[in-house]
Motif scaffolding. Structure first.
Motif, PDB file in Angstrom:
ATOM      1  N   MET A  25       0.680  -1.226   0.011  1.00 23.26           N
ATOM      2  CA  MET A  25       0.237  -0.047  -0.113  1.00 23.26           C
ATOM      3  C   MET A  25       0.535   1.337  -0.272  1.00 23.26           C
ATOM      4  O   MET A  25       0.728   2.712  -0.353  1.00 23.26           O
ATOM      5  CB  MET A  25      -1.018   0.316   1.186  1.00 23.26           C
ATOM      6  CG  MET A  25      -1.425  -0.619   1.343  1.00 23.26           C
ATOM      7  SD  MET A  25      -3.136  -0.845   2.553  1.00 23.26           S
ATOM      8  CE  MET A  25      -2.796   0.605   3.490  1.00 23.26           C
ATOM      9  N   ASP A  26       1.692   1.219   0.487  1.00 23.31           N
ATOM     10  CA  ASP A  26       2.914   2.294   0.922  1.00 23.31           C
ATOM     11  C   ASP A  26       3.307   2.387  -0.901  1.00 23.31           C
ATOM     12  O   ASP A  26       3.329   3.727  -1.108  1.00 23.31           O
ATOM     13  CB  ASP A  26       3.606   2.458   1.761  1.00 23.31           C
ATOM     14  CG  ASP A  26       3.341   2.128   2.857  1.00 23.31           C
ATOM     15  OD1 ASP A  26       2.378   3.049   3.467  1.00 23.31           O
ATOM     16  OD2 ASP A  26       3.883   1.723   3.880  1.00 23.31           O
ATOM     17  N   ALA A  27       3.996   1.261  -1.623  1.00 20.86           N
ATOM     18  CA  ALA A  27       3.959   1.381  -2.336  1.00 20.86           C
ATOM     19  C   ALA A  27       3.455   2.094  -3.351  1.00 20.86           C
ATOM     20  O   ALA A  27       3.328   2.790  -4.408  1.00 20.86           O
ATOM     21  CB  ALA A  27       5.143   0.311  -3.156  1.00 20.86           C
ATOM     22  N   ARG A  28       2.485   1.529  -3.142  1.00 19.93           N
ATOM     23  CA  ARG A  28       1.175   2.420  -4.269  1.00 19.93           C
ATOM     24  C   ARG A  28       0.887   4.223  -3.814  1.00 19.93           C
ATOM     25  O   ARG A  28       0.730   4.306  -5.073  1.00 19.93           O
ATOM     26  CB  ARG A  28      -0.047   1.476  -3.929  1.00 19.93           C
ATOM     27  CG  ARG A  28      -1.380   1.546  -5.298  1.00 19.93           C
ATOM     28  CD  ARG A  28      -1.367   1.509  -6.353  1.00 19.93           C
ATOM     29  NE  ARG A  28      -2.523   2.238  -6.705  1.00 19.93           N
ATOM     30  CZ  ARG A  28      -2.568   1.511  -8.012  1.00 19.93           C
ATOM     31  NH1 ARG A  28      -1.764   1.334  -9.023  1.00 19.93           N
ATOM     32  NH2 ARG A  28      -3.755   2.511  -8.465  1.00 19.93           N
ATOM     33  N   ILE A  29       1.316   4.305  -3.068  1.00 18.20           N
ATOM     34  CA  ILE A  29       1.231   5.519  -2.794  1.00 18.20           C
ATOM     35  C   ILE A  29       1.875   6.032  -2.846  1.00 18.20           C
ATOM     36  O   ILE A  29       1.995   7.424  -3.601  1.00 18.20           O
ATOM     37  CB  ILE A  29       0.797   6.534  -0.960  1.00 18.20           C
ATOM     38  CG1 ILE A  29      -0.330   5.165  -0.625  1.00 18.20           C
ATOM     39  CG2 ILE A  29       0.663   6.961  -0.883  1.00 18.20           C
ATOM     40  CD1 ILE A  29      -0.697   5.408   0.549  1.00 18.20           C
ATOM     41  N   GLU A  30       3.653   5.648  -3.089  1.00 18.34           N
ATOM     42  CA  GLU A  30       4.518   6.673  -3.528  1.00 18.34           C
ATOM     43  C   GLU A  30       4.366   6.204  -5.412  1.00 18.34           C
ATOM     44  O   GLU A  30       4.814   7.495  -5.811  1.00 18.34           O
ATOM     45  CB  GLU A  30       5.830   6.034  -3.324  1.00 18.34           C
ATOM     46  CG  GLU A  30       6.685   6.611  -3.590  1.00 18.34           C
ATOM     47  CD  GLU A  30       8.049   6.321  -2.929  1.00 18.34           C
ATOM     48  OE1 GLU A  30       9.350   5.943  -2.666  1.00 18.34           O
ATOM     49  OE2 GLU A  30       8.123   4.885  -1.850  1.00 18.34           O
ATOM     50  N   GLN A  33       1.847   9.149  -6.376  1.00 17.34           N
ATOM     51  CA  GLN A  33       2.698  10.612  -6.339  1.00 17.34           C
ATOM     52  C   GLN A  33       3.588  10.968  -7.671  1.00 17.34           C
ATOM     53  O   GLN A  33       3.519  12.032  -7.428  1.00 17.34           O
ATOM     54  CB  GLN A  33       3.124  10.610  -4.739  1.00 17.34           C
ATOM     55  CG  GLN A  33       2.239  10.528  -3.476  1.00 17.34           C
ATOM     56  CD  GLN A  33       2.731  10.307  -2.250  1.00 17.34           C
ATOM     57  OE1 GLN A  33       3.847  10.479  -2.297  1.00 17.34           O
ATOM     58  NE2 GLN A  33       2.346  11.255  -1.576  1.00 17.34           N
ATOM     59  N   MET A  34       4.567   9.988  -7.199  1.00 18.94           N
ATOM     60  CA  MET A  34       5.387  10.207  -8.226  1.00 18.94           C
ATOM     61  C   MET A  34       4.674  10.667  -9.762  1.00 18.94           C
ATOM     62  O   MET A  34       5.460  11.388 -10.913  1.00 18.94           O
ATOM     63  CB  MET A  34       6.564   9.048  -8.215  1.00 18.94           C
ATOM     64  CG  MET A  34       7.756   8.886  -7.091  1.00 18.94           C
ATOM     65  SD  MET A  34       8.710   7.866  -7.449  1.00 18.94           S
ATOM     66  CE  MET A  34       7.694   6.419  -7.959  1.00 18.94           C
ATOM     67  N   THR A  35       3.462   9.254 -10.558  1.00 21.86           N
ATOM     68  CA  THR A  35       3.072   9.977 -11.463  1.00 21.86           C
ATOM     69  C   THR A  35       1.757  10.811 -11.473  1.00 21.86           C
ATOM     70  O   THR A  35       1.227  10.641 -12.662  1.00 21.86           O
ATOM     71  CB  THR A  35       2.598   7.758 -12.022  1.00 21.86           C
ATOM     72  OG1 THR A  35       1.871   7.813 -10.763  1.00 21.86           O
ATOM     73  CG2 THR A  35       3.575   7.446 -12.050  1.00 21.86           C
ATOM     74  N   ASN A  36       1.704  11.144 -10.773  1.00 20.88           N
ATOM     75  CA  ASN A  36       0.871  12.208 -10.542  1.00 20.88           C
ATOM     76  C   ASN A  36       1.389  13.432 -11.529  1.00 20.88           C
ATOM     77  O   ASN A  36       2.153  14.367 -11.158  1.00 20.88           O
ATOM     78  CB  ASN A  36       0.680  13.003  -9.131  1.00 20.88           C
ATOM     79  CG  ASN A  36       0.104  14.476  -9.487  1.00 20.88           C
ATOM     80  OD1 ASN A  36      -1.223  14.638 -10.043  1.00 20.88           O
ATOM     81  ND2 ASN A  36      -0.839  14.124  -8.341  1.00 20.88           N
ATOM     82  N   PRO A  37       0.194  13.418 -12.783  1.00 20.16           N
ATOM     83  CA  PRO A  37       0.991  14.656 -14.156  1.00 20.16           C
ATOM     84  C   PRO A  37       0.517  16.020 -14.041  1.00 20.16           C
ATOM     85  O   PRO A  37       0.792  17.120 -13.940  1.00 20.16           O
ATOM     86  CB  PRO A  37      -0.478  14.243 -14.936  1.00 20.16           C
ATOM     87  CG  PRO A  37      -1.271  13.293 -14.180  1.00 20.16           C
ATOM     88  CD  PRO A  37      -0.968  12.871 -12.981  1.00 20.16           C
ATOM     89  N   PHE A  38      -0.482  16.488 -11.997  1.00 17.70           N
ATOM     90  CA  PHE A  38      -1.159  17.437 -11.934  1.00 17.70           C
ATOM     91  C   PHE A  38       0.183  18.142 -10.896  1.00 17.70           C
ATOM     92  O   PHE A  38      -0.537  19.470 -10.323  1.00 17.70           O
ATOM     93  CB  PHE A  38      -2.023  17.413 -11.027  1.00 17.70           C
ATOM     94  CG  PHE A  38      -2.910  17.301 -12.511  1.00 17.70           C
ATOM     95  CD1 PHE A  38      -3.580  18.121 -13.498  1.00 17.70           C
ATOM     96  CD2 PHE A  38      -4.498  15.754 -12.156  1.00 17.70           C
ATOM     97  CE1 PHE A  38      -4.541  17.218 -14.265  1.00 17.70           C
ATOM     98  CE2 PHE A  38      -4.691  15.439 -13.405  1.00 17.70           C
ATOM     99  CZ  PHE A  38      -5.458  15.983 -14.297  1.00 17.70           C
ATOM    100  N   GLY A  39       1.417  17.366 -10.773  1.00 17.35           N
ATOM    101  CA  GLY A  39       2.292  17.949  -9.445  1.00 17.35           C
ATOM    102  C   GLY A  39       1.270  17.568  -8.304  1.00 17.35           C
ATOM    103  O   GLY A  39       0.737  16.003  -7.833  1.00 17.35           O
ATOM    104  N   GLY A  40       1.486  18.257  -7.410  1.00 17.46           N
ATOM    105  CA  GLY A  40       1.319  17.957  -5.924  1.00 17.46           C
ATOM    106  C   GLY A  40       2.246  18.395  -5.305  1.00 17.46           C
ATOM    107  O   GLY A  40       3.306  19.294  -5.543  1.00 17.46           O
TER     108      GLY A  40
END
Length: 65
Positions: A25-30, A33-40
């Motif tokens: 689950m932690d890896a999925r969240i990470e 976050q890394m592949t979010n095209p909208f930044g954040g």
């Protein structure tokens, strides 16, 4: 969480130990976050293992601080 959000088949979800499930689950969240095209927000520092273990104990015991 395992069958829905992680997309695992039910037999794999039931046979996976909880620490491995939490790591996945932690890896999925990470990854999200890394592949979010909208930044954040930039990723926070990784928690110390003692903090993770403490949170796991609290979750399994049903207690909150």
């Amino acid at each position: 969480m395992a069958t829905g959000w992680l997309g695992w088949p039910p037999d794999l979800a039931w046979s996976t130990p909880l620490p491995e499930l939490f790591l996945a689950m932690d890896a999925r969240i990470e990854w999200v976050q890394m592949t979010n095209p909208f930044g954040g927000k930039p990723a926070k520092e990784k928690p110390k293992p003692s903090t993770v273990a403490q949170k796991l104990r609290q979750a399994l015991a049903g207690r909150r601080d």
